[in-house]
Write a protein that holds these residues in place. Sequence first.
Motif: not given
Length: 95
Positions: A80-81, A83-91
Amino acid sequence: MRMHNPPHPGEIIRSQCLDPLGLTVTKAAEALGATRKTLSTLLNGRAGISPEMVLRLSKVFGRTPEGWLRLQVRCDLRKAQQSVDVSKLRRIEAA
């Protein structure tokens, strides 16, 4: 400590269970109460370990069920790390 590229649980089963005991896939599948196809699919990394298989592996080869599950979770998380782009997600912060 995080592994850079954790092995698929099937690799562990083959190298630490089947090979040292000289078991064929057929004999190991019989011992686990599974089909040869099911075990082969797992050993070749085309399927993960189900909770049911975890209980079977624990009984037949040892290691706790949680230990077997951790192997699968590490492998799944690494995939998952990659293949999944979480760079634009914010807490989300509490108001």
